[in-house]
Design a protein around this motif. Structure first.
Motif, mmCIF file in Angstrom:
data_model
loop_
_atom_site.group_PDB
_atom_site.id
_atom_site.type_symbol
_atom_site.label_atom_id
_atom_site.label_comp_id
_atom_site.label_asym_id
_atom_site.label_seq_id
_atom_site.Cartn_x
_atom_site.Cartn_y
_atom_site.Cartn_z
ATOM 1 N N GLN A 121 0.844 -1.054 -0.368
ATOM 2 C CA GLN A 121 0.065 0.035 -0.105
ATOM 3 C C GLN A 121 0.816 1.330 -0.027
ATOM 4 N N SER A 122 0.461 2.428 -0.796
ATOM 5 C CA SER A 122 1.210 3.607 -0.755
ATOM 6 C C SER A 122 0.756 4.413 0.465
ATOM 7 N N GLU A 155 5.702 5.036 -2.395
ATOM 8 C CA GLU A 155 5.155 3.906 -3.108
ATOM 9 C C GLU A 155 5.675 2.502 -2.423
ATOM 10 N N ALA A 218 -4.017 -7.267 -2.992
ATOM 11 C CA ALA A 218 -3.908 -5.995 -2.566
ATOM 12 C C ALA A 218 -2.725 -5.029 -3.030
ATOM 13 N N HIS A 219 -1.692 -5.659 -3.514
ATOM 14 C CA HIS A 219 -0.511 -5.015 -4.104
ATOM 15 C C HIS A 219 -0.827 -4.096 -5.191
ATOM 16 N N GLN A 220 -0.391 -2.823 -5.026
ATOM 17 C CA GLN A 220 -0.598 -1.709 -6.009
ATOM 18 C C GLN A 220 0.473 -1.806 -6.928
ATOM 19 N N ASN A 221 1.621 -2.250 -6.834
ATOM 20 C CA ASN A 221 2.807 -2.180 -7.798
ATOM 21 C C ASN A 221 2.976 -3.506 -8.123
ATOM 22 N N ARG A 244 -7.431 -9.323 -12.009
ATOM 23 C CA ARG A 244 -7.229 -8.673 -10.959
ATOM 24 C C ARG A 244 -7.889 -7.337 -10.887
ATOM 25 N N ILE A 246 -6.814 -4.742 -9.317
ATOM 26 C CA ILE A 246 -5.605 -3.658 -9.479
ATOM 27 C C ILE A 246 -4.642 -4.164 -10.556
ATOM 28 N N CYS A 248 -2.012 -4.912 -13.112
ATOM 29 C CA CYS A 248 -0.549 -5.113 -13.020
ATOM 30 C C CYS A 248 0.160 -4.029 -13.687
ATOM 31 N N ARG A 249 1.080 -3.495 -13.171
ATOM 32 C CA ARG A 249 2.031 -2.699 -14.209
ATOM 33 C C ARG A 249 2.696 -3.162 -15.293
#
Length: 321
Positions: A121-122, A155, A218-221, A244, A246, A248-249
């Motif tokens: 989480q950021s 981040e 829950a991973h944002q990155n 997902r 969120i 994936c980057r």
């Protein structure tokens, strides 16, 4: 950023610590806004804000702040101009805020930051620049005058999920860890997916890929490298990653163009929207002629940096030829 706050937490265990933060830059400089340097109670420095004479100036002032507790700015002149005191020749200027952290409140703040970052989480950290008030976390986005406070979003470390624990995965974990990625490995073969092969991994998941991806929901990155042993494993992982909440980057898929096209075709038949495919890189990596697992790991890691930092992938010398 996690490493910096881990260093800060360790230093605070032994006494007051100065945190130096780059709050503004102008022109060409060695580090970006938000770059940090930790100076412990013994004057030992961890991390860097660019090195050279400019950093040496910050270190001198940091030792003074350790003694006095007087928060202050340090201006670094990198213009190389004849007039004034110059600390380098990069061509620009940096402004660095020095603040002494100490006591239980500071320790608690650092631990809270680390906990949230490790959870993917950021965190929004607000540092008042009035010389009186202490840094704090904001629950919601903050908009304040830059002259009043320095607001930064910290981040979480980019997490690289390596799906497939074979020869390429082993080498990729080594290189990706060096460039700052938190490593998670998934493979249903414990003889491959184990701490002996992956000492860098924070998690090694030997269950089905669906469970591994759910554990990282829950991973944002999140970045993912599919370096599996076959087409069906790629397809299973890709279907889960594309669902997902969120996005994936980055999703990279190893294999020949034929193998990648097979996967794309199967995904299209599954009815997944085309825009969901925007972050897929297949075949994985940059074209540097890589052949060995070690070289392929470098190729993939270079592409990870390109996606994370931005860039063209072209040779830096191209413009001078």
């Amino acid at each position: 950023m996690v490493n910096c706050f881990q260093q800060l937490a360790q230093a605070l265990a032994y006494g007051p610590t100065v945190l130096a933060t780059v709050t503004s830059v102008r022109g060409s400089v060695p580090r970006e806004v938000g770059a940090k340097l930790v100076v412990d109670v013994n004057g030992q420095a961890f991390n860097t804000i660019g090195g050279g004479a400019g950093e040496a100036k910050v270190l001198r002032q940091a030792k003074e702040v350790l003694q006095t507790g007087h928060k202050q700015f340090v201006d670094i002149d990198l213009s190389g101009t004849p007039q004034g005191q110059t600390q380098g020749i990069c061509g620009g200027h940096m402004r660095v805020w020095l603040e002494r952290w100490q006591g239980e409140a500071a320790k608690f703040l650092v631990q809270t930051i680390l906990h949230q970052l490790h959870q993917g989480q950021s965190v929004t950290l607000v540092t008042p620049l009035d010389g009186v008030h202490d840094p704090y976390l904001a629950d919601e986005p903050v908009s304040v005058d830059a002259a009043i406070a320095f607001v930064e979003t910290l981040e979480p470390p980019p997490t690289l999920l390596i799906v497939g624990a074979g020869h390429v995965g082993i080498q990729l974990a080594k290189v990706a860890a060096l460039i700052g990625f938190q490593i998670v490995v998934q493979d249903d073969r414990p003889e491959w997916a184990n701490p002996e092969h992956y000492p860098q991994a924070s998690q090694i998941l030997t269950g089905e890929v669906e469970g591994a991806i759910a554990a990282l929901a829950a991973h944002q990155n999140l970045y993912a490298a599919l370096v599996t042993r076959g087409y069906t494993y790629d397809l299973d992982a890709l279907q889960q990653l594309l669902q997902r909440l969120i996005p994936c980057r980055y999703i990279g898929m190893i294999g020949s163009e034929k193998r990648v096209r097979q996967v794309y075709g199967a995904i299209a038949q599954a009815g997944i929207a085309k825009e969901r495919l925007a972050n897929i890189y297949g075949p994985i990596g940059l074209d540097i002629g890589a052949l060995t697992p070690e070289e392929i790991a470098v190729s993939i890691s270079a592409e990870l940096i390109l996606v994370q930092r931005g860039g063209t992938g072209r040779s830096l010398s191209e413009g001078l030829r």
